[in-house]
Write a protein that holds these residues in place. Structure first.
Motif, short mmCIF file in Angstrom:
data_model
loop_
_atom_site.label_atom_id
_atom_site.label_comp_id
_atom_site.label_asym_id
_atom_site.label_seq_id
_atom_site.Cartn_x
_atom_site.Cartn_y
_atom_site.Cartn_z
N ASN A 1 40.65 30.49 42.23
CA ASN A 1 39.12 30.76 42.56
C ASN A 1 38.86 32.09 43.25
O ASN A 1 37.95 32.20 43.69
N SER A 2 39.98 32.98 42.95
CA SER A 2 39.54 34.28 43.40
C SER A 2 38.46 35.10 42.50
O SER A 2 38.43 34.58 41.38
N ASN A 3 37.87 36.13 42.86
CA ASN A 3 36.99 36.80 41.93
C ASN A 3 37.50 38.06 41.55
O ASN A 3 37.67 38.92 42.54
N ASP B 1 26.72 44.67 39.94
CA ASP B 1 27.01 43.28 39.53
C ASP B 1 28.33 42.78 39.40
O ASP B 1 28.78 41.74 39.91
N CYS B 2 29.09 43.59 38.55
CA CYS B 2 30.45 43.13 38.41
C CYS B 2 31.24 43.19 39.53
O CYS B 2 32.23 42.34 39.86
N LEU B 3 31.00 43.83 40.52
CA LEU B 3 31.81 44.02 41.93
C LEU B 3 31.20 43.29 43.00
O LEU B 3 32.10 42.87 43.83
N ARG B 4 30.07 42.71 42.77
CA ARG B 4 29.57 41.77 43.97
C ARG B 4 30.51 40.79 44.45
O ARG B 4 30.89 39.91 43.29
N SER B 5 30.84 40.58 45.55
CA SER B 5 31.70 39.62 45.82
C SER B 5 33.07 39.51 45.48
O SER B 5 33.59 38.35 45.45
N SER B 6 33.33 40.41 44.83
CA SER B 6 34.82 40.57 44.38
C SER B 6 36.02 40.65 45.10
O SER B 6 35.96 41.41 46.28
N ASP B 7 37.13 40.00 44.93
CA ASP B 7 38.33 40.21 45.76
C ASP B 7 39.17 41.44 45.37
O ASP B 7 40.31 41.67 45.83
N CYS B 8 38.87 41.72 44.14
CA CYS B 8 39.70 42.93 43.71
C CYS B 8 39.09 43.45 42.21
O CYS B 8 38.72 42.83 41.47
N ALA B 9 39.22 44.76 42.08
CA ALA B 9 38.62 45.41 41.03
C ALA B 9 39.80 46.04 40.23
O ALA B 9 40.52 46.52 40.81
N SER C 1 31.48 49.15 48.00
CA SER C 1 31.07 48.19 48.98
C SER C 1 30.40 47.01 48.73
O SER C 1 30.26 46.18 49.93
N LYS C 2 29.95 46.65 47.54
CA LYS C 2 29.67 45.37 47.26
C LYS C 2 30.51 44.50 47.36
O LYS C 2 30.38 43.06 47.38
N MET C 3 32.01 44.69 47.15
CA MET C 3 32.91 43.59 47.16
C MET C 3 33.20 42.94 48.31
O MET C 3 32.97 43.42 49.65
N ARG C 4 33.79 41.73 48.18
CA ARG C 4 33.94 40.80 49.27
C ARG C 4 35.30 41.52 49.99
O ARG C 4 35.36 41.24 51.30
N ASN C 5 36.01 41.76 49.18
CA ASN C 5 37.60 42.25 49.63
C ASN C 5 37.78 43.64 48.89
O ASN C 5 38.11 43.59 47.66
N PRO C 6 37.35 44.68 49.36
CA PRO C 6 37.37 46.00 48.57
C PRO C 6 38.69 46.40 48.48
O PRO C 6 39.35 47.11 48.99
N ILE C 7 39.22 46.28 47.26
CA ILE C 7 40.39 46.74 46.71
C ILE C 7 40.23 47.29 45.38
O ILE C 7 39.55 46.54 44.43
#
Ligand code: UDX
Length: 435
Positions: A313-315, A376-384, A401-407
Protein backbone atom coordinates in the motif's frame (compact mmCIF):
# COMPACT_ATOMS: atom_id res chain seq x y z
CA UNK A 1 28.87 -1.89 -59.40
CA UNK A 2 28.07 1.35 -61.21
CA UNK A 3 27.03 4.32 -59.08
CA UNK A 4 23.76 2.97 -57.64
CA UNK A 5 20.50 4.63 -58.39
CA UNK A 6 17.89 2.48 -56.74
CA UNK A 7 18.34 0.97 -53.28
CA UNK A 8 16.04 -1.38 -51.39
CA UNK A 9 15.96 -1.59 -47.61
CA UNK A 10 14.07 -4.57 -46.19
CA UNK A 11 12.76 -4.10 -42.63
CA UNK A 12 11.61 -0.67 -41.46
CA UNK A 13 12.77 -0.86 -37.84
CA UNK A 14 15.32 1.45 -36.20
CA UNK A 15 18.20 0.41 -38.39
CA UNK A 16 16.33 0.12 -41.71
CA UNK A 17 14.28 3.28 -41.45
CA UNK A 18 17.23 5.39 -40.32
CA UNK A 19 19.40 3.99 -43.11
CA UNK A 20 16.67 4.55 -45.73
CA UNK A 21 16.22 8.16 -44.65
CA UNK A 22 19.95 8.79 -44.56
CA UNK A 23 20.39 7.36 -48.08
CA UNK A 24 17.65 9.61 -49.44
CA UNK A 25 19.56 12.59 -48.02
CA UNK A 26 22.35 11.47 -50.36
CA UNK A 27 19.85 11.57 -53.25
CA UNK A 28 19.40 7.84 -53.80
CA UNK A 29 15.97 6.51 -54.65
CA UNK A 30 15.13 4.25 -51.76
CA UNK A 31 12.30 1.76 -51.45
CA UNK A 32 11.56 0.63 -47.92
CA UNK A 33 10.04 -2.85 -47.73
CA UNK A 34 8.11 -4.11 -44.72
CA UNK A 35 5.37 -6.73 -44.36
CA UNK A 36 3.53 -4.58 -41.80
CA UNK A 37 1.18 -2.41 -43.86
CA UNK A 38 0.04 -0.49 -40.75
CA UNK A 39 3.61 0.56 -40.13
CA UNK A 40 3.97 1.63 -43.76
CA UNK A 41 0.74 3.67 -43.55
CA UNK A 42 2.12 5.48 -40.48
CA UNK A 43 5.37 6.17 -42.32
CA UNK A 44 3.53 7.39 -45.43
CA UNK A 45 1.77 9.94 -43.24
CA UNK A 46 5.17 11.23 -42.17
CA UNK A 47 5.14 9.71 -38.68
CA UNK A 48 7.70 7.32 -37.26
CA UNK A 49 6.34 4.31 -35.31
CA UNK A 50 8.88 5.02 -32.54
CA UNK A 51 10.49 8.14 -31.12
CA UNK A 52 13.96 8.95 -32.40
CA UNK A 53 15.33 12.51 -32.27
CA UNK A 54 15.24 14.24 -35.65
CA UNK A 55 13.95 11.20 -37.53
CA UNK A 56 10.37 12.30 -38.09
CA UNK A 57 11.26 15.62 -39.69
CA UNK A 58 13.91 13.88 -41.81
CA UNK A 59 11.26 11.32 -42.87
CA UNK A 60 8.93 14.11 -43.99
CA UNK A 61 11.59 15.60 -46.27
CA UNK A 62 12.56 12.17 -47.63
CA UNK A 63 8.94 11.42 -48.55
CA UNK A 64 8.80 14.53 -50.74
CA UNK A 65 11.17 13.05 -53.26
CA UNK A 66 13.30 9.97 -52.82
CA UNK A 67 11.55 7.61 -50.43
CA UNK A 68 8.73 5.18 -51.15
CA UNK A 69 7.45 2.03 -49.46
CA UNK A 70 6.00 -1.33 -50.41
CA UNK A 71 4.93 -4.46 -48.56
CA UNK A 72 5.78 -6.58 -51.56
CA UNK A 73 9.31 -6.87 -52.89
CA UNK A 74 8.09 -8.38 -56.18
CA UNK A 75 6.40 -5.09 -57.06
CA UNK A 76 9.88 -3.60 -57.54
CA UNK A 77 11.58 -4.34 -60.88
CA UNK A 78 15.26 -3.99 -59.94
CA UNK A 79 17.78 -2.39 -57.58
CA UNK A 80 21.52 -1.94 -57.32
CA UNK A 81 21.79 -2.68 -53.60
CA UNK A 82 19.47 -4.56 -51.24
CA UNK A 83 20.01 -3.93 -47.53
CA UNK A 84 18.51 -6.49 -45.15
CA UNK A 85 17.71 -4.94 -41.77
CA UNK A 86 15.05 -7.30 -40.41
CA UNK A 87 14.96 -8.15 -36.71
CA UNK A 88 16.62 -11.17 -35.12
CA UNK A 89 14.62 -11.32 -31.87
CA UNK A 90 15.63 -13.51 -28.91
CA UNK A 91 14.26 -17.01 -28.37
CA UNK A 92 13.54 -18.47 -24.92
CA UNK A 93 16.89 -20.30 -24.76
CA UNK A 94 18.82 -17.09 -25.58
CA UNK A 95 19.51 -18.01 -29.21
CA UNK A 96 18.18 -15.76 -31.99
CA UNK A 97 15.09 -16.25 -34.09
CA UNK A 98 16.13 -16.36 -37.74
CA UNK A 99 12.64 -16.57 -39.23
CA UNK A 100 12.74 -13.04 -40.69
CA UNK A 101 16.24 -13.55 -42.04
CA UNK A 102 15.13 -16.77 -43.72
CA UNK A 103 11.89 -15.37 -45.16
CA UNK A 104 13.46 -12.18 -46.51
CA UNK A 105 16.39 -14.15 -47.95
CA UNK A 106 13.98 -16.50 -49.76
CA UNK A 107 12.08 -13.50 -51.15
CA UNK A 108 15.26 -11.83 -52.34
CA UNK A 109 16.43 -15.04 -53.99
CA UNK A 110 13.14 -15.55 -55.89
CA UNK A 111 12.92 -11.88 -56.80
CA UNK A 112 16.48 -11.79 -58.20
CA UNK A 113 15.97 -15.01 -60.15
CA UNK A 114 12.61 -13.88 -61.59
CA UNK A 115 14.04 -10.53 -62.67
CA UNK A 116 17.45 -11.90 -63.74
CA UNK A 117 19.27 -9.38 -61.58
CA UNK A 118 22.28 -9.58 -59.29
CA UNK A 119 22.25 -6.65 -56.89
CA UNK A 120 24.76 -6.39 -54.06
CA UNK A 121 22.95 -7.91 -51.06
CA UNK A 122 23.95 -6.49 -47.69
CA UNK A 123 23.00 -8.04 -44.34
CA UNK A 124 22.92 -5.38 -41.61
CA UNK A 125 20.82 -7.48 -39.22
CA UNK A 126 22.67 -8.81 -36.17
CA UNK A 127 23.44 -12.47 -36.93
CA UNK A 128 25.57 -14.98 -35.05
CA UNK A 129 28.81 -16.29 -36.56
CA UNK A 130 28.03 -19.03 -39.05
CA UNK A 131 24.61 -17.65 -40.04
CA UNK A 132 25.80 -16.38 -43.41
CA UNK A 133 27.63 -19.60 -44.20
CA UNK A 134 25.04 -22.07 -42.89
CA UNK A 135 21.68 -20.33 -43.27
CA UNK A 136 21.87 -17.52 -45.82
CA UNK A 137 24.25 -19.00 -48.39
CA UNK A 138 22.26 -22.21 -48.97
CA UNK A 139 19.17 -20.11 -49.75
CA UNK A 140 20.90 -17.54 -51.96
CA UNK A 141 23.10 -20.09 -53.78
CA UNK A 142 25.06 -18.28 -56.53
CA UNK A 143 23.67 -14.91 -55.41
CA UNK A 144 25.73 -15.33 -52.24
CA UNK A 145 28.81 -14.47 -54.32
CA UNK A 146 27.43 -10.94 -54.39
CA UNK A 147 26.51 -10.77 -50.73
CA UNK A 148 28.12 -9.07 -47.72
CA UNK A 149 27.64 -8.93 -43.97
CA UNK A 150 27.76 -5.33 -42.79
CA UNK A 151 26.83 -5.00 -39.08
CA UNK A 152 25.30 -1.83 -37.71
CA UNK A 153 26.51 -0.04 -34.58
CA UNK A 154 23.96 2.77 -34.22
CA UNK A 155 22.45 3.50 -30.82
CA UNK A 156 18.81 4.25 -30.14
CA UNK A 157 18.34 7.86 -29.17
CA UNK A 158 21.07 8.95 -31.56
CA UNK A 159 20.30 6.68 -34.53
CA UNK A 160 20.39 9.36 -37.20
CA UNK A 161 23.57 11.00 -35.91
CA UNK A 162 25.28 7.61 -35.58
CA UNK A 163 24.31 6.77 -39.18
CA UNK A 164 25.62 10.09 -40.44
CA UNK A 165 28.84 9.72 -38.41
CA UNK A 166 29.65 6.01 -37.94
CA UNK A 167 32.89 5.31 -36.04
CA UNK A 168 33.67 2.32 -38.28
CA UNK A 169 32.25 0.37 -41.19
CA UNK A 170 32.75 -3.40 -41.23
CA UNK A 171 32.19 -5.31 -44.47
CA UNK A 172 32.43 -9.09 -44.49
CA UNK A 173 32.27 -11.37 -47.49
CA UNK A 174 33.85 -12.09 -50.85
CA UNK A 175 36.22 -9.50 -52.28
CA UNK A 176 34.05 -8.35 -55.21
CA UNK A 177 30.88 -7.31 -53.35
CA UNK A 178 32.93 -6.11 -50.38
CA UNK A 179 34.90 -3.75 -52.60
CA UNK A 180 31.74 -2.51 -54.34
CA UNK A 181 30.17 -1.72 -51.01
CA UNK A 182 33.36 -0.11 -49.73
CA UNK A 183 33.45 2.22 -52.75
CA UNK A 184 29.78 3.03 -52.24
CA UNK A 185 30.40 4.03 -48.62
CA UNK A 186 33.54 6.00 -49.51
CA UNK A 187 31.46 8.06 -51.93
CA UNK A 188 28.59 8.81 -49.59
CA UNK A 189 30.68 9.64 -46.53
CA UNK A 190 32.48 12.91 -46.98
CA UNK A 191 34.51 12.42 -43.81
CA UNK A 192 37.10 9.63 -43.59
CA UNK A 193 35.67 6.62 -41.81
CA UNK A 194 37.73 3.50 -41.13
CA UNK A 195 36.37 0.75 -43.36
CA UNK A 196 37.43 -2.79 -42.52
CA UNK A 197 36.86 -5.58 -45.02
CA UNK A 198 37.03 -9.07 -43.62
CA UNK A 199 35.36 -12.48 -43.75
CA UNK A 200 31.60 -12.77 -43.31
CA UNK A 201 32.11 -14.79 -40.11
CA UNK A 202 34.43 -12.17 -38.64
CA UNK A 203 31.91 -9.44 -39.47
CA UNK A 204 29.18 -11.42 -37.70
CA UNK A 205 31.38 -11.97 -34.64
CA UNK A 206 32.64 -8.37 -34.49
CA UNK A 207 29.12 -7.13 -33.78
CA UNK A 208 28.63 -9.57 -30.88
CA UNK A 209 32.13 -9.00 -29.51
CA UNK A 210 31.55 -5.25 -29.63
CA UNK A 211 28.22 -5.32 -27.81
CA UNK A 212 29.30 -7.94 -25.28
CA UNK A 213 32.41 -5.95 -24.43
CA UNK A 214 30.36 -2.79 -23.84
CA UNK A 215 27.89 -4.78 -21.73
CA UNK A 216 30.87 -6.14 -19.77
CA UNK A 217 32.06 -2.60 -19.06
CA UNK A 218 28.64 -1.73 -17.67
CA UNK A 219 28.40 -4.88 -15.53
CA UNK A 220 31.93 -4.20 -14.29
CA UNK A 221 31.22 -0.63 -13.22
CA UNK A 222 27.94 -1.72 -11.64
CA UNK A 223 29.95 -4.21 -9.58
CA UNK A 224 32.22 -1.37 -8.46
CA UNK A 225 29.14 0.78 -7.72
CA UNK A 226 27.82 -1.88 -5.37
CA UNK A 227 31.15 -1.91 -3.53
CA UNK A 228 31.09 1.90 -3.30
CA UNK A 229 27.61 1.64 -1.85
CA UNK A 230 29.08 -0.10 1.22
CA UNK A 231 31.69 2.59 1.97
CA UNK A 232 30.68 6.03 3.20
CA UNK A 233 32.69 8.68 1.33
CA UNK A 234 32.86 6.55 -1.77
CA UNK A 235 31.37 7.48 -5.14
CA UNK A 236 31.44 5.28 -8.24
CA UNK A 237 31.55 8.30 -10.57
CA UNK A 238 34.85 9.44 -9.01
CA UNK A 239 36.30 5.97 -9.42
CA UNK A 240 35.02 5.71 -13.02
CA UNK A 241 36.39 9.13 -13.92
CA UNK A 242 39.92 8.21 -12.90
CA UNK A 243 40.06 4.69 -14.32
CA UNK A 244 38.57 6.14 -17.51
CA UNK A 245 41.65 8.36 -17.86
CA UNK A 246 43.73 5.24 -18.43
CA UNK A 247 43.74 5.03 -22.24
CA UNK A 248 43.72 1.25 -21.94
CA UNK A 249 40.29 1.52 -20.28
CA UNK A 250 38.69 4.66 -21.72
CA UNK A 251 35.92 6.70 -20.12
CA UNK A 252 32.89 5.59 -22.14
CA UNK A 253 30.31 3.08 -20.93
CA UNK A 254 31.43 3.42 -17.35
CA UNK A 255 28.23 4.98 -16.05
CA UNK A 256 26.87 2.79 -13.28
CA UNK A 257 23.11 2.43 -13.21
CA UNK A 258 20.19 0.06 -12.80
CA UNK A 259 21.61 -2.34 -15.40
CA UNK A 260 21.61 -2.23 -19.18
CA UNK A 261 18.39 -2.75 -21.14
CA UNK A 262 17.17 -2.25 -24.68
CA UNK A 263 16.88 -4.44 -27.71
CA UNK A 264 20.59 -5.21 -28.12
CA UNK A 265 22.83 -5.77 -25.08
CA UNK A 266 20.59 -8.22 -23.17
CA UNK A 267 19.82 -10.16 -26.34
CA UNK A 268 23.32 -10.14 -27.79
CA UNK A 269 25.13 -11.25 -24.61
CA UNK A 270 22.67 -14.13 -24.22
CA UNK A 271 22.91 -15.08 -27.90
CA UNK A 272 26.70 -15.24 -27.73
CA UNK A 273 26.44 -17.24 -24.52
CA UNK A 274 24.03 -19.65 -26.17
CA UNK A 275 26.44 -19.98 -29.10
CA UNK A 276 29.27 -20.95 -26.72
CA UNK A 277 26.96 -23.57 -25.19
CA UNK A 278 26.23 -24.98 -28.64
CA UNK A 279 29.94 -25.06 -29.28
CA UNK A 280 30.26 -27.20 -26.16
CA UNK A 281 32.32 -24.76 -24.12
CA UNK A 282 29.89 -22.33 -22.49
CA UNK A 283 31.30 -19.12 -21.03
CA UNK A 284 31.48 -18.22 -17.35
CA UNK A 285 32.48 -14.71 -18.42
CA UNK A 286 29.44 -14.02 -20.62
CA UNK A 287 27.23 -15.66 -18.03
CA UNK A 288 28.64 -13.33 -15.37
CA UNK A 289 27.94 -10.22 -17.48
CA UNK A 290 24.33 -11.31 -17.86
CA UNK A 291 23.87 -12.40 -14.22
CA UNK A 292 25.48 -9.23 -12.87
CA UNK A 293 23.05 -7.21 -14.96
CA UNK A 294 20.07 -9.09 -13.55
CA UNK A 295 21.41 -8.65 -10.00
CA UNK A 296 21.69 -4.91 -10.55
CA UNK A 297 17.94 -4.65 -11.00
CA UNK A 298 17.58 -6.55 -7.69
CA UNK A 299 19.93 -4.01 -6.11
CA UNK A 300 17.50 -1.22 -7.01
CA UNK A 301 14.70 -3.14 -5.31
CA UNK A 302 16.89 -3.61 -2.23
CA UNK A 303 17.55 0.12 -2.09
CA UNK A 304 13.79 0.71 -2.16
CA UNK A 305 12.98 -1.86 0.53
CA UNK A 306 15.68 -0.38 2.75
CA UNK A 307 13.96 3.02 2.54
CA UNK A 308 10.32 2.02 2.52
CA UNK A 309 9.77 -0.19 5.51
CA UNK A 310 6.39 -1.55 4.46
CA UNK A 311 5.93 -1.79 0.72
CA UNK A 312 2.31 -2.94 0.82
CA UNK A 313 0.00 0.00 0.00
CA UNK A 314 2.94 2.41 -0.19
CA UNK A 315 3.10 4.95 -3.03
CA UNK A 316 6.20 4.70 -5.19
CA UNK A 317 7.01 7.07 -8.05
CA UNK A 318 9.02 5.85 -11.01
CA UNK A 319 10.82 8.56 -12.96
CA UNK A 320 11.76 7.14 -16.36
CA UNK A 321 10.38 4.10 -18.16
CA UNK A 322 12.47 4.06 -21.35
CA UNK A 323 15.62 1.91 -21.23
CA UNK A 324 17.60 5.06 -22.02
CA UNK A 325 17.00 8.75 -22.53
CA UNK A 326 15.85 10.19 -25.89
CA UNK A 327 13.95 7.01 -26.66
CA UNK A 328 10.44 5.67 -26.07
CA UNK A 329 11.67 2.07 -26.14
CA UNK A 330 10.82 0.03 -23.05
CA UNK A 331 12.20 -3.29 -24.29
CA UNK A 332 14.18 -4.96 -21.48
CA UNK A 333 13.97 -1.72 -19.54
CA UNK A 334 14.80 -2.22 -15.85
CA UNK A 335 11.93 0.15 -15.00
CA UNK A 336 9.44 -2.33 -16.42
CA UNK A 337 10.71 -5.37 -14.50
CA UNK A 338 11.00 -3.27 -11.34
CA UNK A 339 7.38 -2.08 -11.64
CA UNK A 340 6.27 -5.69 -12.17
CA UNK A 341 7.99 -6.66 -8.91
CA UNK A 342 6.53 -3.69 -7.03
CA UNK A 343 3.03 -4.56 -8.24
CA UNK A 344 3.34 -8.09 -6.85
CA UNK A 345 4.12 -6.46 -3.50
CA UNK A 346 0.88 -4.44 -3.71
CA UNK A 347 2.63 -1.10 -4.15
CA UNK A 348 0.69 1.82 -5.68
CA UNK A 349 2.96 2.70 -8.59
CA UNK A 350 2.94 6.07 -10.33
CA UNK A 351 5.04 6.52 -13.42
CA UNK A 352 6.43 9.40 -15.41
CA UNK A 353 8.36 9.45 -18.67
CA UNK A 354 8.55 12.19 -21.31
CA UNK A 355 8.12 9.71 -24.17
CA UNK A 356 7.42 6.14 -23.13
CA UNK A 357 4.04 6.38 -21.37
CA UNK A 358 2.09 5.01 -24.35
CA UNK A 359 4.32 1.97 -24.64
CA UNK A 360 4.04 1.34 -20.89
CA UNK A 361 0.24 1.47 -21.13
CA UNK A 362 0.27 -1.57 -23.37
CA UNK A 363 2.14 -3.48 -20.63
CA UNK A 364 0.43 -2.28 -17.45
CA UNK A 365 -3.03 -1.11 -18.62
CA UNK A 366 -4.70 0.37 -15.53
CA UNK A 367 -2.39 -1.27 -12.99
CA UNK A 368 -0.30 1.88 -12.52
CA UNK A 369 -1.04 5.60 -12.54
CA UNK A 370 0.41 7.44 -15.56
CA UNK A 371 1.53 11.03 -15.01
CA UNK A 372 2.46 13.53 -17.67
CA UNK A 373 3.71 15.88 -14.99
CA UNK A 374 6.50 15.01 -12.52
CA UNK A 375 4.77 16.91 -9.70
CA UNK A 376 1.68 14.70 -10.08
CA UNK A 377 3.89 11.64 -10.05
CA UNK A 378 5.56 12.72 -6.81
CA UNK A 379 2.47 13.91 -4.93
CA UNK A 380 1.96 11.93 -1.66
CA UNK A 381 4.73 9.55 -2.65
CA UNK A 382 6.73 7.49 -0.16
CA UNK A 383 9.74 7.09 -2.43
CA UNK A 384 10.81 8.29 -5.87
CA UNK A 385 13.09 6.17 -8.05
CA UNK A 386 14.89 7.85 -10.93
CA UNK A 387 15.81 5.27 -13.57
CA UNK A 388 16.30 7.05 -16.89
CA UNK A 389 18.70 9.97 -17.48
CA UNK A 390 16.20 12.31 -19.13
CA UNK A 391 17.59 15.84 -19.40
CA UNK A 392 14.29 17.19 -18.01
CA UNK A 393 15.01 15.52 -14.67
CA UNK A 394 18.17 17.58 -14.19
CA UNK A 395 16.11 20.63 -13.29
CA UNK A 396 13.95 18.88 -10.68
CA UNK A 397 13.99 20.40 -7.20
CA UNK A 398 10.95 21.80 -5.46
CA UNK A 399 8.76 19.06 -7.01
CA UNK A 400 10.11 16.65 -4.38
CA UNK A 401 8.49 18.66 -1.58
CA UNK A 402 5.13 17.25 -2.78
CA UNK A 403 6.13 13.84 -1.44
CA UNK A 404 4.63 12.36 1.72
CA UNK A 405 7.97 10.81 2.60
CA UNK A 406 10.63 12.69 0.61
CA UNK A 407 13.15 10.02 -0.43
CA UNK A 408 14.82 9.90 -3.82
CA UNK A 409 16.69 6.84 -5.06
CA UNK A 410 18.71 8.12 -7.98
CA UNK A 411 20.02 5.11 -9.91
CA UNK A 412 21.86 7.37 -12.39
CA UNK A 413 23.17 9.93 -9.82
CA UNK A 414 21.72 12.62 -12.04
CA UNK A 415 20.90 14.92 -9.12
CA UNK A 416 23.85 14.02 -6.90
CA UNK A 417 25.24 17.54 -6.81
CA UNK A 418 21.99 19.38 -6.13
CA UNK A 419 20.53 20.58 -2.86
CA UNK A 420 17.13 18.93 -2.80
CA UNK A 421 14.25 18.94 -0.30
CA UNK A 422 14.59 15.17 -0.10
CA UNK A 423 16.64 12.38 1.47
CA UNK A 424 18.99 11.55 -1.38
CA UNK A 425 20.17 7.98 -2.04
CA UNK A 426 22.48 7.68 -5.04
CA UNK A 427 23.21 4.21 -6.43
CA UNK A 428 26.97 3.77 -6.09
CA UNK A 429 27.34 6.56 -3.55
CA UNK A 430 28.31 5.18 -0.16
CA UNK A 431 25.84 6.80 2.13
CA UNK A 432 23.33 4.00 2.41
CA UNK A 433 24.63 0.59 3.35
CA UNK A 434 22.65 -2.12 1.59
CA UNK A 435 23.50 -5.71 2.31
C1 UDX B 1 23.72 -0.57 -28.20
C2 UDX B 1 25.13 -0.29 -28.79
O1 UDX B 1 25.69 0.84 -28.10
C3 UDX B 1 25.06 -0.04 -30.29
O2 UDX B 1 26.37 0.11 -30.82
C4 UDX B 1 24.36 -1.23 -30.95
O3 UDX B 1 24.22 -0.99 -32.35
C5 UDX B 1 23.00 -1.48 -30.33
O4 UDX B 1 23.15 -1.66 -28.91
P1 UDX B 1 21.61 0.91 -27.58
O5 UDX B 1 21.11 -0.33 -26.90
O6 UDX B 1 20.69 1.61 -28.50
O7 UDX B 1 22.97 0.62 -28.38
O8 UDX B 1 22.01 2.00 -26.43
P2 UDX B 1 23.28 2.23 -25.50
O9 UDX B 1 23.53 3.68 -25.43
O10 UDX B 1 24.41 1.37 -25.87
O11 UDX B 1 22.73 1.77 -24.05
C6 UDX B 1 22.38 0.44 -23.76
C7 UDX B 1 22.04 0.29 -22.28
O12 UDX B 1 23.21 0.42 -21.48
C8 UDX B 1 21.06 1.33 -21.74
O13 UDX B 1 20.18 0.69 -20.86
C9 UDX B 1 21.95 2.31 -21.00
O14 UDX B 1 21.29 3.01 -19.98
C10 UDX B 1 23.01 1.37 -20.46
N1 UDX B 1 24.28 2.05 -20.19
C11 UDX B 1 25.02 2.54 -21.22
C12 UDX B 1 24.73 2.15 -18.87
O15 UDX B 1 24.07 1.71 -17.91
N2 UDX B 1 25.94 2.75 -18.65
C13 UDX B 1 26.71 3.24 -19.65
O16 UDX B 1 27.81 3.75 -19.35
C14 UDX B 1 26.24 3.13 -20.98
Amino acid sequence: MKQPNKIIVIGMGFVGLTLAIFLTSKKFNVIGVDTDQNKLNTLLQGSTPFYEPGLESALKSSLKKYLSFTNNLSSVDAADIVFVTVGTPPMRDGSIDLRYIKSSTKQISEWCNNNHIQPVIVYKSTILPGTFENVIKPILKSLSENTTVNPEFLREGSALQDTIHPHVIVIGGKEKPALSLKRFYQKIYEQKIPIKTTSATNAELIKYANNSFLAAKISFINTIANICQRFPDSNVDDVAEVIGLDPRIGNLFLKAGPGYGGSCFPKDVQALLSLTKNLGTGSDFLNAIHKTNKQQAEMVLKLITKQVKSLKNSNISILGLAFKENSDDIRESVSISLIEKLLTKKVNVRVHDPRAIDNAKSVFNNKVMYCTDVSDCLRSSDCAVLLTSWKQYLSLGKEFSKMRNPILIDTRRLLANKKLPVKYVGLGIGNEIVS
